[in-house]
Each structure stands twice: as structure tokens, then as C-alpha cells.
Design a protein around this motif. Structure first.
Motif, PDB file in Angstrom:
ATOM      1  N   PRO A  16      33.237  54.438  33.380  1.00 63.73           N
ATOM      2  CA  PRO A  16      33.932  53.167  33.773  1.00 63.73           C
ATOM      3  C   PRO A  16      33.968  52.692  32.292  1.00 63.73           C
ATOM      4  CG  PRO A  16      32.489  53.161  35.429  1.00 63.73           C
ATOM      5  CD  PRO A  16      32.057  53.964  34.714  1.00 63.73           C
ATOM      6  N   LYS A  17      35.177  51.806  31.769  1.00 59.94           N
ATOM      7  CA  LYS A  17      35.665  52.232  30.837  1.00 59.94           C
ATOM      8  C   LYS A  17      35.947  50.654  30.703  1.00 59.94           C
ATOM      9  CE  LYS A  17      37.989  56.519  28.938  1.00 59.94           C
ATOM     10  NZ  LYS A  17      37.737  57.120  29.762  1.00 59.94           N
ATOM     11  N   THR A  18      36.768  50.037  31.525  1.00 61.77           N
ATOM     12  CA  THR A  18      36.767  48.337  31.849  1.00 61.77           C
ATOM     13  C   THR A  18      36.590  48.208  33.119  1.00 61.77           C
ATOM     14  OG1 THR A  18      39.009  49.081  32.895  1.00 61.77           O
ATOM     15  CG2 THR A  18      39.297  49.252  30.677  1.00 61.77           C
ATOM     16  N   THR A  19      36.816  46.521  33.129  1.00 60.86           N
ATOM     17  CA  THR A  19      36.026  46.053  33.621  1.00 60.86           C
ATOM     18  C   THR A  19      36.848  45.181  35.003  1.00 60.86           C
ATOM     19  OG1 THR A  19      34.209  45.218  32.776  1.00 60.86           O
ATOM     20  CG2 THR A  19      34.528  43.935  34.522  1.00 60.86           C
ATOM     21  N   ILE A  20      37.154  45.663  35.729  1.00 58.43           N
ATOM     22  CA  ILE A  20      37.476  44.735  37.413  1.00 58.43           C
ATOM     23  C   ILE A  20      37.285  43.798  37.437  1.00 58.43           C
ATOM     24  CG2 ILE A  20      38.896  45.646  38.684  1.00 58.43           C
ATOM     25  CD1 ILE A  20      39.360  47.852  37.036  1.00 58.43           C
ATOM     26  N   ASN A  21      38.320  43.048  37.499  1.00 58.20           N
ATOM     27  CA  ASN A  21      38.111  41.780  38.583  1.00 58.20           C
ATOM     28  C   ASN A  21      37.688  41.630  40.039  1.00 58.20           C
ATOM     29  OD1 ASN A  21      37.640  39.153  39.483  1.00 58.20           O
ATOM     30  ND2 ASN A  21      39.408  38.788  37.521  1.00 58.20           N
ATOM     31  N   PHE A  22      37.057  42.341  40.018  1.00 56.03           N
ATOM     32  CA  PHE A  22      37.409  42.743  41.486  1.00 56.03           C
ATOM     33  C   PHE A  22      36.785  41.099  42.336  1.00 56.03           C
ATOM     34  CE2 PHE A  22      34.680  46.399  40.260  1.00 56.03           C
ATOM     35  CZ  PHE A  22      35.703  47.443  41.298  1.00 56.03           C
ATOM     36  N   ALA A  23      36.237  40.083  41.871  1.00 50.26           N
ATOM     37  CA  ALA A  23      36.488  39.074  42.802  1.00 50.26           C
ATOM     38  C   ALA A  23      37.513  38.755  42.789  1.00 50.26           C
ATOM     39  CB  ALA A  23      35.767  38.016  41.985  1.00 50.26           C
ATOM     40  N   LYS A  24      39.555  38.769  41.913  1.00 48.55           N
ATOM     41  CA  LYS A  24      39.837  38.444  42.747  1.00 48.55           C
ATOM     42  C   LYS A  24      40.611  38.766  43.624  1.00 48.55           C
ATOM     43  CE  LYS A  24      44.933  37.560  39.937  1.00 48.55           C
ATOM     44  NZ  LYS A  24      45.151  37.678  38.478  1.00 48.55           N
ATOM     45  N   THR A  25      40.593  40.599  42.878  1.00 49.46           N
ATOM     46  CA  THR A  25      40.993  40.796  44.424  1.00 49.46           C
ATOM     47  C   THR A  25      40.845  40.980  45.473  1.00 49.46           C
ATOM     48  OG1 THR A  25      40.103  43.046  43.851  1.00 49.46           O
ATOM     49  CG2 THR A  25      42.216  43.003  42.697  1.00 49.46           C
ATOM     50  N   MET A  26      39.066  41.512  45.805  1.00 54.71           N
ATOM     51  CA  MET A  26      38.441  40.606  46.807  1.00 54.71           C
ATOM     52  C   MET A  26      39.002  39.704  48.040  1.00 54.71           C
ATOM     53  SD  MET A  26      34.594  39.928  47.036  1.00 54.71           S
ATOM     54  CE  MET A  26      34.738  38.366  47.125  1.00 54.71           C
ATOM     55  N   SER A  27      39.356  37.945  46.898  1.00 56.39           N
ATOM     56  CA  SER A  27      40.122  36.947  48.086  1.00 56.39           C
ATOM     57  C   SER A  27      41.123  37.298  47.892  1.00 56.39           C
ATOM     58  CB  SER A  27      39.858  35.804  46.478  1.00 56.39           C
ATOM     59  OG  SER A  27      38.649  35.602  46.057  1.00 56.39           O
ATOM     60  N   VAL A  28      42.061  38.227  47.365  1.00 56.57           N
ATOM     61  CA  VAL A  28      43.329  37.979  48.133  1.00 56.57           C
ATOM     62  C   VAL A  28      43.098  39.021  49.523  1.00 56.57           C
ATOM     63  CG1 VAL A  28      45.291  39.317  47.776  1.00 56.57           C
ATOM     64  CG2 VAL A  28      44.690  38.215  45.621  1.00 56.57           C
ATOM     65  N   SER A  29      42.222  40.015  49.619  1.00 54.52           N
ATOM     66  CA  SER A  29      42.070  41.300  50.509  1.00 54.52           C
ATOM     67  C   SER A  29      41.831  40.579  51.844  1.00 54.52           C
ATOM     68  CB  SER A  29      41.761  41.932  50.283  1.00 54.52           C
ATOM     69  OG  SER A  29      40.926  42.404  49.153  1.00 54.52           O
TER      70      SER A  29
ATOM     71  N   LEU B  21      41.484  44.379  55.805  1.00 54.02           N
ATOM     72  CA  LEU B  21      41.729  44.075  54.743  1.00 54.02           C
ATOM     73  C   LEU B  21      39.803  43.482  54.466  1.00 54.02           C
ATOM     74  CD1 LEU B  21      45.352  42.717  54.862  1.00 54.02           C
ATOM     75  CD2 LEU B  21      44.995  43.926  53.466  1.00 54.02           C
ATOM     76  N   LEU B  22      39.655  43.249  55.608  1.00 55.32           N
ATOM     77  CA  LEU B  22      37.999  42.230  54.983  1.00 55.32           C
ATOM     78  C   LEU B  22      36.911  43.175  54.631  1.00 55.32           C
ATOM     79  CD1 LEU B  22      37.534  39.923  58.604  1.00 55.32           C
ATOM     80  CD2 LEU B  22      38.417  39.513  55.846  1.00 55.32           C
ATOM     81  N   ALA B  23      36.977  44.742  55.863  1.00 53.76           N
ATOM     82  CA  ALA B  23      36.063  45.475  54.848  1.00 53.76           C
ATOM     83  C   ALA B  23      37.136  46.193  53.872  1.00 53.76           C
ATOM     84  CB  ALA B  23      36.043  46.850  56.084  1.00 53.76           C
ATOM     85  N   PHE B  24      37.288  45.860  53.059  1.00 57.70           N
ATOM     86  CA  PHE B  24      37.928  46.061  52.220  1.00 57.70           C
ATOM     87  C   PHE B  24      37.298  45.077  50.824  1.00 57.70           C
ATOM     88  CE2 PHE B  24      41.895  46.715  48.148  1.00 57.70           C
ATOM     89  CZ  PHE B  24      40.962  47.800  47.648  1.00 57.70           C
TER      90      PHE B  24
END
Length: 499
Positions: A231-244, A271-274
Motif C-alpha cells: 500500500p502507498k496511500t491511505t484510503i478513507n474507508f470510513a467515508k465509503t463505508m458510511s455511504v454503502s 451493501l451492509l456486508a461491504f
């Protein structure tokens, strides 16, 4: 195969590539028998037409889970059987066992469970085959490797799809049975298919060698592969998690509060599992626990090569069409062209047998199309050639509504064959140069998401669309599939190739 370190993979002989790809024909026996007969088995065991999509959900859901895991594991595997071949070996054994049990299912729930097991084992066997071509062949031979896989897919599917019809018409095996009993012609077809699958896959296992991890690291693309492996960059998983997660909750609440069909629970649950997977990845990223397989797969989903992102929509709409065709052609032809919904009647079973012949035909035409498509690519370019073939598929599916004589349904099989052969080869050819060798398996598994997700969506909504918009007439699922092929062709305009 040479066993010396060098900067370029050596060119393999035609017969080495032949042996490497032959197992794919065996795998296609399993898929073709499944695609042509499982809806028939479900209906025989009591399934209603609008229940069939949700029963089929096992197949794509299994692929969604299994393929990236097997891809990641096979990237890390090295033993007596090599890197990819252990998965061929053990997957083929389980698949063969599932093919023997499936046509003897006593109840609908047993058949649905066997579909799950069968598809999981097929995916274990199949996923590393795509990666094996990338591992063993130099760039200049990869198109040949994928084309030969398409050829074997076509040949295997022709034989497997037509087996019930052949057994009935050539060997006088009955294609009818008492209510709730799967006809003998279907049973024996699965037995023959299981034996053939095992023989073909084992041929590849014992006639093909693989490069060791040290040899792969010495090839010219190893620097790129190693550069992309961490990994080279930090992914904002929290944002994408909130949408799905939010969309999933809304869908589930709407189903419960508004009395919508239960199939939509599947869409909301996915979507909840994702969202949950992204939450786990976010927690691991925060604590710098990023060297494990789980995080690697989730991270790679969000940082996939640009070509994969651009091809995602093409694959999405293409496979939505294919899934609509696979699960509804039997119901469409038997009800619309043979005018029967009684699974014990001769008319229904004659129509179901004819679907097997049609599926065999489009796969046969696909085998021939695999020889023509390289000429189309040279003449029109790879994107335009793929778009033309997708439009062929669109016109062919829509024509089912316009044709009344079932004998004439053989004509649209030509267009479907071209679309199928193109889908199996040209997207991979467009993608090949974007994938680093060290992560070939996991990226091929992730690319499968864009095959599986549209199938899950189809299983969630097609039954509802037919029930509420088309009086449960399955012929209109094929029309919807044709329109989806058009959208796939239009999506190609977004794909930007670098070479």
C-alpha cells in the motif's frame, strides 16, 4: 518450459499452451451443465418462476467470496504441484463429486445447497486458470492463450449443453419423469460431465509446469509488480463505508416498512456486508496492520489499475445480460415458444431440451467466433470490435420476442456466440498489460467482482421486474438482457487504452 532465470518469459509452443488451457474445457462442462439445467432442476423440484433468481444467487455470491481469496492464496502458494495447479487439482475433485450428487437432489433446498457447493468448487478450480496464462506466457502470447481458453470454453459447452438432448434422441434415455423427479437424461448428463471435467483438469495439472517465485521475480515486469505490492496511500474507508452502509439500511428498512419483495433483502444485506468489510479494513489501516490478505484484497479493490475501473461498467452490463439469459431462457422458451409451464409435460421437457441445444449452439458459434475476433480486432481495433459483438448479442436476445417458431431460435445463437466469445477474451486482453505479475491472481479475482455483482443484482431485481412489470412472463427478461448489452457497448467509449 525452461527453468532458467531470464528477463523475458520464453515463448511456449502451441502444444504447451494447448495443454495449459485444456483444463478450461473440463471446467466449462461443469458451468454449461449448470447453466442449461439448474433452472430446469429447480422447477422440477417445485420452484416457482419468480423464485428462480434468488435460488440462483448461490452461484455469483460464491464467486464473489471465493475468487479473490483463491487468487490471493495462489499468488502466495508454492509447493510440489506449483503455484496454481494445487487449486486445479483439489477443486476438480470436489466439483466432480458435486456434479454426481446434484441431479439426485431429493428436494429443492438440497438442490440449492448443491449449487452452492458446486459453484464454490468450480470457482476454486477456475480462478487460477486465468492467472496461469499471465504467469506462463509472454505478453505477445497472452492473446493467444486467452483465445484458446475461449475456444475450449466453446467446445466444452457445446458438448455439455447438448448432452440431455443427445442422450434422449441418440440413446433413447427418457427426458421425462414423475412429478418431483429429475429426468434420467439430465442425471446421466451430469455423470458424463463430471468424469470429463476431472480428466481434462488433471491433464493440465500433470502436463503443465510453472515458474518458481524466483523465476517470476526475475522477469522484466517484476519491478512493477514489487512496486505495486505494498500500500502507498491511505484510503478513507470510513467515508465509503458510511455511504454503502446507509444505502443498505435504507433498502432493508424499505422492504420491511413498505412490504417490498424479500429479494431486495439480498441487495441491502450485500451493501451492509461491504460496509462491514470496509470498517474492518479501516481499523486495520489505523493500527498499521496492513500486511495480511484481508486488507490487501480490500485495499486493492479501491486502488485497482485504471483499466480495471474503466472496464468495470462494461463487464457489469455484459454479465447482467448473460445472467438474465442463463436463468430465464428455459422458462422463456418453454412458456413462450412451447406454450407449457407444466414441468411434467412432454412439451415443457422438449422445450427444455431445445434450450440445451441452443446453449450448445451459441457456445459452438463462440468457438468459431474466437477464430474471427482477432481479425475484427485487427480491422476495427479492440474496443470497436468488442462493441460490435455486444450489439450482436443485444439484437439476438431481443429477437426471442419476435420469433415464434422455436426452430428459428438457432439464428440468434450466432450473435450470442460472438458476444460470449468476445466477453471471455477481449476485456482480458485490454486488461492484461495493467496487471503486475506478483498480484496477477488477486487482481483477476477482484476483476471477477464486476462479473458477480451484476449477477447478484439480477437475482435481486429481475424477478420483481417481471412480476410487477411483465406479468411474470420470462421472455421479457431476455429483452432486458438485450438492452443491458447495449449499455455495455456504450460503456466502452469510456475505456482509455494505453497501448
Amino acid at each position: 518450459m525452461q527453468n532458467t532465470l531470464q528477463n523475458e518469459r520464453p515463448t511456449l509452443s502451441f502444444w504447451q499452451i494447448w495443454n495449459m488451457c485444456l483444463g478450461f474445457m473440463g471446467i466449462q462442462f461443469g458451468f454449461a451443465l449448470q447453466n442449461a439445467n439448474v433452472s430446469r432442476i429447480f422447477q422440477t423440484l417445485g420452484a416457482e418462476i419468480d423464485d428462480i433468481p434468488i435460488l440462483w444467487v448461490a452461484a455469483p455470491l460464491t464467486g464473489l467470496i471465493v475468487q479473490p481469496i483463491i487468487g490471493y492464496m495462489s499468488d502466495k502458494t508454492w509447493g510440489r504441484l506449483g503455484r496454481r495447479r494445487p487449486y486445479f487439482f483439489y477443486g476438480a475433485i470436489v466439483t466432480t463429486a458435486a456434479l454426481l450428487v446434484m441431479p439426485n437432489s431429493p428436494t429443492l433446498w438440497v438442490a440449492a445447497g448443491m449449487l452452492w457447493i458446486m459453484d464454490a468448487s468450480i470457482n476454486v478450480t477456475m480462478e487460477p486458470f486465468r492467472a496461469l496464462v499471465g504467469d506462463n506466457l509472454p505478453n505477445r502470447q497472452r492473446a493467444l492463450g486467452y483465445s484458446l481458453q475461449s475456444f475450449f470454453i466453446g467446445v466444452g459447452a457445446v458438448i455439455a449443453s447438448s448432452l440431455p438432448w443427445v442422450l434422449t434422441n441418440w440413446f433413447d434415455v427418457s427426458n421425462t419423469a414423475a412429478a418431483g423427479i429429475i429426468p434420467p437424461s439430465v442425471q446421466y448428463a451430469f455423470y458424463v460431465g463430471g468424469a470429463f471435467l476431472l480428466i481434462c483438469v488433471m491433464w493440465t495439472v500433470f502436463t503443465t509446469s510453472e515458474y518458481s517465485p524466483e523465476q517470476l521475480a526475475a522477469f522484466s515486469d517484476s519491478a512493477e509488480a514489487n512496486a505495486q505490492s505494498e500500500p502507498k496511500t491511505t484510503i478513507n474507508f470510513a467515508k465509503t463505508m458510511s455511504v454503502s452502509g446507509l444505502v443498505g439500511v435504507v433498502i432493508i428498512a424499505a422492504v420491511g416498512g413498505m412490504g417490498l419483495e424479500k429479494e431486495l433483502y439480498l441487495l441491502g444485506g450485500l451493501l451492509l456486508a461491504f460496509a462491514l468489510l470496509q470498517g474492518i479494513a479501516a481499523w486495520q489501516q489505523q493500527r498499521r496492520y496492513t500486511g495480511n490478505g484481508f486488507f490487501t484484497v480490500v485495499y486493492d479493490v479501491f486502488t485497482m489499475p485504471r483499466a480495471m475501473r474503466q472496464l468495470a461498467w462494461v463487464q457489469f452490463f455484459s454479465w447482467f445480460s448473460l445472467f438474465a439469459m442463463w436463468i430465464y431462457t428455459t422458462g422463456a422458451v418453454t412458456s413462450y415458444h412451447y406454450h407449457s409451464v407444466d414441468v411434467t409435460s412432454k412439451a415443457y421437457n422438449d422445450g427444455a431440451d431445445w434450450v440445451g441445444v441452443l446453449f450448445a449452439a451459441y457456445n459452438g458459434f463462440a468457438a468459431l467466433a474466437a477464430l474471427v475476433i482477432p481479425v475484427m480486432v485487427k480491422r476495427f481495433g479492440i474496443r470497436v470490435a468488442h462493441a460490435i459483438n455486444l450489439i450482436f448479442g443485444a439484437l439476438s436476445l431481443v429477437s426471442f420476442l419476435l420469433i415464434s417458431d422455436p426452430a428459428w431460435l438457432m439464428v440468434p445463437m450466432v450473435g450470442i456466440g460472438f458476444a460470449w466469445a468476445s466477453i471471455l477474451s477481449l476485456p482480458y486482453a485490454m486488461l492484461a498489460s495493467a496487471l503486475p505479475s506478483a498480484k496477477m491472481g488477486v487482481y483477476m479475482g477482484i476483476f471477477n467482482f464486476f462479473i458477480v455483482i451484476p449477477q447478484l443484482l439480477a437475482a435481486s431485481i429481475l424477478g420483481l421486474i417481471l412480476k410487477h412489470g411483465f406479468a411474470n412472463q420470462p421472455i421479457y427478461a431476455l429483452v432486458i438482457g438485450g438492452l443491458s448489452f447495449v449499455l455495455a457497448a456504450l460503456s466502452l467509449t469510456r475505456v482509455k487504452l494505453t497501448n
